[in-house]
Design an enzyme around this catalytic site. Structure first.
Site, short mmCIF file in Angstrom:
data_model
loop_
_atom_site.label_atom_id
_atom_site.label_comp_id
_atom_site.label_asym_id
_atom_site.label_seq_id
_atom_site.Cartn_x
_atom_site.Cartn_y
_atom_site.Cartn_z
N HIS A 165 0.81 -1.20 0.16
CA HIS A 165 0.13 -0.08 -0.09
C HIS A 165 0.79 1.22 0.11
CE1 HIS A 165 0.33 0.90 4.50
NE2 HIS A 165 0.17 -0.42 4.53
N ASP A 177 6.20 1.08 6.51
CA ASP A 177 5.02 0.78 6.32
C ASP A 177 4.27 1.78 5.34
OD1 ASP A 177 2.36 -0.02 6.79
OD2 ASP A 177 2.23 0.61 8.88
N GLU A 212 -5.04 1.62 2.33
CA GLU A 212 -4.89 0.49 3.38
C GLU A 212 -5.28 0.83 4.49
OE1 GLU A 212 -3.43 -2.36 6.06
OE2 GLU A 212 -2.76 -0.61 5.79
N GLU A 213 -4.55 1.69 4.97
CA GLU A 213 -4.83 2.44 6.50
C GLU A 213 -5.95 3.06 6.55
OE1 GLU A 213 -2.41 1.65 8.31
OE2 GLU A 213 -0.51 1.69 7.40
N GLU A 239 3.88 -6.35 3.97
CA GLU A 239 3.44 -5.17 4.98
C GLU A 239 4.66 -4.90 5.92
OE1 GLU A 239 1.63 -2.91 6.12
OE2 GLU A 239 -0.21 -3.29 5.19
N HIS A 312 3.65 2.83 12.82
CA HIS A 312 2.70 4.04 12.76
C HIS A 312 3.07 5.07 13.66
CE1 HIS A 312 -1.06 1.24 11.22
NE2 HIS A 312 0.02 1.23 10.45
ZN LIG Z 1 0.89 -1.11 6.39
#
Ligand SMILES: [Zn+2]
Ligand SMILES: *[C@@H]1O[C@H](CO)[C@@H](O)[C@H](O)[C@H]1NC(C)=O
Ligand SMILES: *[C@@H]1O[C@H](CO)[C@@H](O)[C@H](O)[C@H]1NC(C)=O
Length: 901
Positions: A165, A177, A212-213, A239, A312
């Protein structure tokens, strides 16, 4: 020799010298496992291998892609301007790729075709998570798709999908990520297509999904609307939940795909990771879910998981991605794609669906083991039977064991005589005592570690003291785990060393069989351990010259493999769970969770600890208790003064600065997702510094209100249902006199309206289109109570009056969305009860810190909108200084309200 305790018959090594002799194994085995665990390939820079002249995966190029996305473009949260930039850049990349591909085909006449798409679409889906029902609605989101095939219809009939993503979540630049995986896919495309003569028998579809998030909208869009979706037979999902270490295979849903994975150059996957992930305890999900649900296909889910502290977070930056990570993931991915696109059978065989794997697999010392559950069952059963047989031959004695233990053991069989057993007899009763000792030992180990966990978290108020280092919990909980095990042995001592050894072998092999019978492949861990205990025990007389005595060589042999597998389990489990405690919510007893992990895996890693303890008799046991008593207190004292968080292992702080357009009030909402001490004090300081309630100065300490967190708390709906795990506080704010709300102005008002509104009193129903208008706001959420009979979100809304949450994600600049619904009017359908109270909230596209930092230099920024960023800049700076960088704050400007429609 007589029946006096066998100690004199021993080789004469005392406890310390024995440990010294065993030291090479005790230290060497974990060292080998650790080395294996942390081994990564050398990063490669050259695009072409100078020796073979063939294209190769270049880590440098992958990281270049990741850097461009995460730093030059920045925080690519769906709906933001930067997100749109990512989309545009990605499309340019694939246009360029196609151009090169076409040129190459024209030159060489190869059987190759490169097709590209920019898919755009809207939709909705139900997305339950963390035990909550939730719906997503998305507008005009996009995916960039590339298909590489041999150009024929047959070649395109069956395809493998590889997915990453492009977007990143609320304030994170998302270098690992998932920009890393974007780079890996681009690099795989280059290597494949530039390999002279390469032509895929089956197509490869590269999906660069751009949402995706926002809860997997991009993969939903692809799966439900893209023309090539029906050709997908298998998925490889890439991922990241961290930035270091080998990429881990944590989901593999069919035999065929595990087989495909076995082709990778550096496997790192075990059924244990699979079992842990599928238990749901990790609380996270990937696009894999959409592919499973809507394409009904099998696949592999792989992620970088080391150093998950940065998952994140703002510091998910290229500079924090460990060298070799991209190379490892890139080469493994390439190998899987090469295999699946060239093997004639695998992809077509998946057309009629796939079967859930009944395969045990693990990588051990660089080898990948793979065998069926039925093989495992046979192995485990055989081992258990063999262990019972061995135990029976060893412990069939019923009379004092006089010398030559080998002979009399058999003779005693079936000849009960009333002799009271002493510790030197090899009787069944002794074996039972051994089993009791083993079970007590395991329980003592768990209790010992957990007592310290409770002391730290509850008595001293120093919870999560181990947070900043994944392995440090071993120092805090390891000694009390040992102490607990030792104390438990005082209850049963004296016990025969051999009896404890044998019973542990029996118990482990029994559990390996039972767990495997339950269909849980992780039983292999117990199997490997009990198998090595068994083999060492079987050949023990060869080393000790006696049946009753255990040789140190036997210890060394029996203990090596459990130490290796135990370490190989301990390292990744701690790497995943220690950082996870920073985002599991304050209600999770983090200290107990980690202490239990440390104790349980340690017990698995050192199964021969207990027999060893009984080797030297009770007085040594008492000394060991004292020693470990001290060894437990010292780390406790040290950890009690440690700070849980530091610059690279930060606490997560969530800050919403919300304007409630219904009341005109402004509030600062603060919360965290961990249970470490000190949060309330911090909130009070922030309130004092930045808050300004009407009761100012009177009692500033009392300003922040703790908030009840439940489904009805709309303040945190942007993070629902994760918000249910938060511990929030609310601080009132006053605004500058000159402030005029941009969110209530005509034309740009954040509003909810009912369109096509029809009340039918005869049926007691109302049908309407609920429209949300949200200029300048993204990630809007509405929550309302209603008995929904029908809507366009799914086919079966719950048949009752209940609360619903619907979240939105849209492409940059899209500022309206709607849902169609038919509801039952409450109270037997009286017209005055037809109204629905809708709570709504959204994020200011230009009010996210630090993602939008650059806007502060923008002269054109509206001063009312800019006030949010100005405050965040100051607050962020203050937090940074106050906590010495120990906090990563996510600061979001929100606009909320409530309206009856
Ligand atoms: Zn991710
Ligand atoms: C998915 O595939 C399996 C076979 O692998 C089949 O049994 C099942 O019905 C399919 N589910 C859907 C929703 O198509
Ligand atoms: C806004 O204010 C209204 C009225 O007091 C309240 O019902 C609603 O929950 C508030 N919304 C948020 C998100 O705080």
């Amino acid at each position: 020799m007589t029946s006096t305790v066998t100690r004199q018959t021993r080789s004469g090594w005392g406890p310390l010298s024995s440990l010294l002799l065993l030291a090479p194994v005790l230290l060497g085995a974990p060292w080998i496992a650790h080395r294996q665990h942390s081994s990564l390939p050398e990063p490669i820079v050259d695009l072409i291998n100078p020796v073979t002249k063939l294209p190769q995966i270049s880590e440098a190029r992958i990281l270049g892609v990741s850097k461009h996305l995460s730093e030059d473009i920045g925080f690519r949260t769906p709906g933001t301007y930067e997100h749109a930039l990512g989309d545009k850049w990605m499309y340019e990349q694939v246009v360029d790729f196609k151009k090169k591909c076409d040129e190459m085909i024209a030159e060489s006449g190869r059987k190759l075709e490169c097709e590209i798409w920019r898919q755009e679409g809207s939709g909705s889906h139900r997305f339950d998570m963390m035990g909550s029902r939730l719906y997503k609605n998305y507008v005009d989101l996009s995916n960039i798709v590339v298909r590489v095939s041999d150009g024929t219809a047959e070649g395109k009939e069956h395809a493998v999908l590889v997915n990453s993503h492009l977007d990143s979540t609320l304030p994170t630049p998302g270098a690992a990520d998932d920009a890393l995986a974007v780079g890996i896919m681009l690099e795989c495309m280059r290597v494949l297509v530039e390999t002279p003569g390469w032509s895929p028998r089956h197509a490869i579809v590269f999906l660069f999904n751009n949402a995706e998030e926002s809860l997997q909208d991009g993969s939903h869009l692809f799966s439900t609307q893209h023309p090539v979706a029906p050709t997908i037979r298998a998925v490889v999902n890439l991922e990241a939940a961290g930035t270091t270490g080998r990429e881990l295979l944590f989901q593999a849903t069919s035999e065929q795909m595990i087989e495909a994975y076995s082709r990778v150059p550096r496997p790192f996957g075990t059924i244990i990771a699979n079992d842990v992930f599928s238990s749901g305890i990790i609380m996270s999900d990937t696009d894999f879910r959409q592919f499973q649900q809507y394409l009904n296909v099998t696949g592999l889910d792989m992620a970088v998981v080391g150093n998950s502290y940065l998952y994140h977070m703002r510091k998910d930056l290229v500079e924090n991605i460990q060298p070799g990570v991209a190379q490892h993931m890139g080469e493994n991915t390439l190998a899987i794609l090469q295999y699946l696109s060239s093997d004639p059978e695998v992809l077509p065989s998946l057309t009629g669906g796939y079967t859930k794997p009944t395969t045990v697999y693990y990588s051990l010392l660089g080898f990948f083991f793979l065998y069926s559950f039925s093989t495992a069952l046979k192995l485990h059963a055989a081992l258990f039977v063999a262990s019972v047989a061995l135990a029976t031959t060893l412990f069939s004695g019923s009379q004092p064991n006089i010398g030559g233990a080998g002979k009399d053991a058999k003779k005693g069989k079936g000849k009960p005589n009333g002799i009271v057993s002493t510790s030197s007899e090899l009787t069944a009763k002794e074996l039972v005592r051994g089993a009791v000792a083993a079970i007590l030992g395991f329980m003592g180990c768990l209790v010992g570690a957990n007592v310290v966990a409770v002391i730290m978290a509850k008595v001293l108020g120093k919870g999560m003291s181990w947070f900043s280092n994944e392995y440090s919990a071993l120092l805090l909980y390891g000694p009390p785990a040992v102490l607990g095990a030792l104390i438990s042995q005082l209850l049963v001592s004296p016990v025969q060393e051999l009896a404890v050894y044998t019973s542990i072998t029996l118990i482990q092999s029994f559990l390996a069989l039972v767990v495997q019978l339950l269909g849980i492949g992780s039983a292999s861990l117990l199997f490997l351990s009990s198998a090595s205990l068994f083999i060492a025990l079987l050949i023990n007389p060869g080393f000790s010259g006696s049946k009753i005595e255990i040789s140190l060589v036997t210890y060394a042999l029996g203990q090596s493999l459990p130490l290796i597998t135990g370490t190989m389990a301990m390292l990744p489990v701690l790497e995943v769970f220690v950082p996870l405690t920073g985002r599991m919510g304050a209600d999770v007893p983090a200290d107990n969770l980690i202490s239990t992990i440390v104790a349980a895996i340690s017990a698995l890693a050192v199964p021969l600890f207990l027999p060893f303890v009984h080797r030297f008799g009770r007085s040594t046991l008492v000394k060991a208790v004292i020693l470990f008593g001290i060894a437990s207190v010292v780390p406790l004292a040290i950890f009690a003064v440690r700070e849980p968080f530091d610059e690279m292992h930060q606490k997560r702080l969530f800050v919403l600065r919300t304007e409630n357009i219904t009341t005109g009030e402004h509030h600062l909402h603060l919360s965290t997702s961990d249970g470490a001490p000190g949060f309330q004090a911090l909130v009070h300081e922030i309130a004092k510094e930045f808050g300004s309630g009407p009761e100012e100065s009177e009692n500033p300490e009392a300003l922040p209100e703790p908030i009840v967190m439940d489904r009805y708390n709309s303040d945190w709906d942007p993070m629902f249902p994760f918000s249910l795990f938060l511990t929030p506080y609310k601080v009132p704010l006053t605004m500058d006199i000159g402030y005029t709300s941009p969110w209530t102005a005509p034309g740009t008002k954040f509003s909810i309206t009912a369109e096509e509104d029809l009340v039918d009193l005869s049926t007691g129903t109302r049908s309407l289109k609920l429209r949300v208008y949200h200029p300048g706001l993204i990630w809007t959420v509405i929550a309302f109570d209603a008995h929904v009979l029908k809507w366009n979100l799914d086919d079966n809304p719950p048949n009752e009056y209940t609360r619903h949450h619907v979240k939105e994600a849209s492409f940059y600049g899209k500022d309206t969305w709607s849902i169609d619904l038919v509801v039952k009017i409450p109270n037997s359908g009286r017209a005055e009860d037809a109204g629905i109270l809708v709570n709504f909230i959204g994020l200011q596209e230009q009010g996210m810190w630090p993602g939008k930092r650059a806007l502060l230099e923008d002269k054109g920024l509206d001063k009312n909108i800019g006030s949010t960023l100005l405050m965040f800049r100051d607050l962020d700076r203050w937090i940074e200084e106050r906590t010495e960088g120990g906090i990563d704050a996510m600061l979001l400007g929100c606009v909320a309200g409530v309206e009856r429609v």
